[in-house]
Design a protein around this motif. Structure first.
Motif, PDB file in Angstrom:
ATOM      1  N   TYR A  64       0.742  -1.636   0.251  1.00 31.73           N
ATOM      2  CA  TYR A  64       0.184  -0.104  -0.469  1.00 31.73           C
ATOM      3  C   TYR A  64       1.001   0.922  -0.302  1.00 31.73           C
ATOM      4  O   TYR A  64       1.983   1.236   0.559  1.00 31.73           O
ATOM      5  CB  TYR A  64      -0.792  -0.355   0.976  1.00 31.73           C
ATOM      6  N   GLN A  69      -1.448   4.731   7.287  1.00 30.31           N
ATOM      7  CA  GLN A  69      -2.931   3.919   8.021  1.00 30.31           C
ATOM      8  C   GLN A  69      -2.749   4.195   9.310  1.00 30.31           C
ATOM      9  O   GLN A  69      -1.738   4.129   9.962  1.00 30.31           O
ATOM     10  CB  GLN A  69      -2.630   2.485   7.276  1.00 30.31           C
ATOM     11  N   PHE A  71      -5.168   3.072  11.325  1.00 29.39           N
ATOM     12  CA  PHE A  71      -6.175   1.945  12.506  1.00 29.39           C
ATOM     13  C   PHE A  71      -5.864   0.694  11.422  1.00 29.39           C
ATOM     14  O   PHE A  71      -6.082   1.000  10.233  1.00 29.39           O
ATOM     15  CB  PHE A  71      -7.817   1.805  11.889  1.00 29.39           C
ATOM     16  N   GLY A  72      -5.483  -0.443  11.984  1.00 25.99           N
ATOM     17  CA  GLY A  72      -5.204  -2.155  10.509  1.00 25.99           C
ATOM     18  C   GLY A  72      -4.739  -2.699  11.370  1.00 25.99           C
ATOM     19  O   GLY A  72      -4.459  -2.443  12.636  1.00 25.99           O
ATOM     20  N   PRO A  73      -4.115  -3.790  10.245  1.00 23.27           N
ATOM     21  CA  PRO A  73      -3.261  -4.614  11.067  1.00 23.27           C
ATOM     22  C   PRO A  73      -1.574  -4.148  11.126  1.00 23.27           C
ATOM     23  O   PRO A  73      -1.801  -3.330  10.024  1.00 23.27           O
ATOM     24  CB  PRO A  73      -2.961  -5.216   9.476  1.00 23.27           C
ATOM     25  N   LEU A  76       0.152  -2.580   8.378  1.00 21.82           N
ATOM     26  CA  LEU A  76       0.351  -1.145   7.185  1.00 21.82           C
ATOM     27  C   LEU A  76       0.575  -0.039   8.058  1.00 21.82           C
ATOM     28  O   LEU A  76       0.871   1.614   7.615  1.00 21.82           O
ATOM     29  CB  LEU A  76      -1.989  -1.213   6.943  1.00 21.82           C
ATOM     30  N   THR A  77       0.194  -0.306   8.878  1.00 24.58           N
ATOM     31  CA  THR A  77       0.182   1.876  10.357  1.00 24.58           C
ATOM     32  C   THR A  77       1.356   1.730  11.093  1.00 24.58           C
ATOM     33  O   THR A  77       1.872   2.590  11.290  1.00 24.58           O
ATOM     34  CB  THR A  77      -0.957   0.897  11.973  1.00 24.58           C
TER      35      THR A  77
END
Length: 98
Positions: A64, A69, A71-73, A76-77
């Motif tokens: 990505y 990001q 919020f999330g896994p 990603l964050t």
């Protein structure tokens, strides 16, 4: 401070008008988004793409590349943006979690 650990990141913002330039269009000064061309001969980011183009055509090497990001896994964050990682090293392994 995106080059540091995710716990040291600080949230911030900038008005979009600060990222715009002024050009004269139809005789009037007009705010426009500044043009940013890709340096296909000497650009580090493009040369990184060229080295891996064949692998990316076949394998699933998705990452990505959009905005950070919150919020999330954690994959990603907790990862700095890709262009920040390229500033820190000459070769970033793809995908980053392998």
């Amino acid at each position: 401070n995106l080059e540091y650990d995710v716990k040291q990141w600080k949230c911030g913002g900038i008005p979009i008008t600060m990222m715009m330039g002024i050009e004269i269009r139809l005789g009037e000064p007009t705010p426009v988004i500044k043009k940013c061309l890709v340096d296909v001969e000497y650009g580090r980011k493009f040369s990184y793409f060229v080295k891996r183009r064949d692998d990316w055509a076949v394998d699933d090497c998705y990452r990505y590349l959009g905005p950070i990001q919150f919020f999330g896994p954690t994959a990603l964050t907790d990862v700095p943006p890709f262009n920040v990682l390229l500033k820190k090293t000459n070769d970033v392994k793809w995908p980053l979690n392998k």
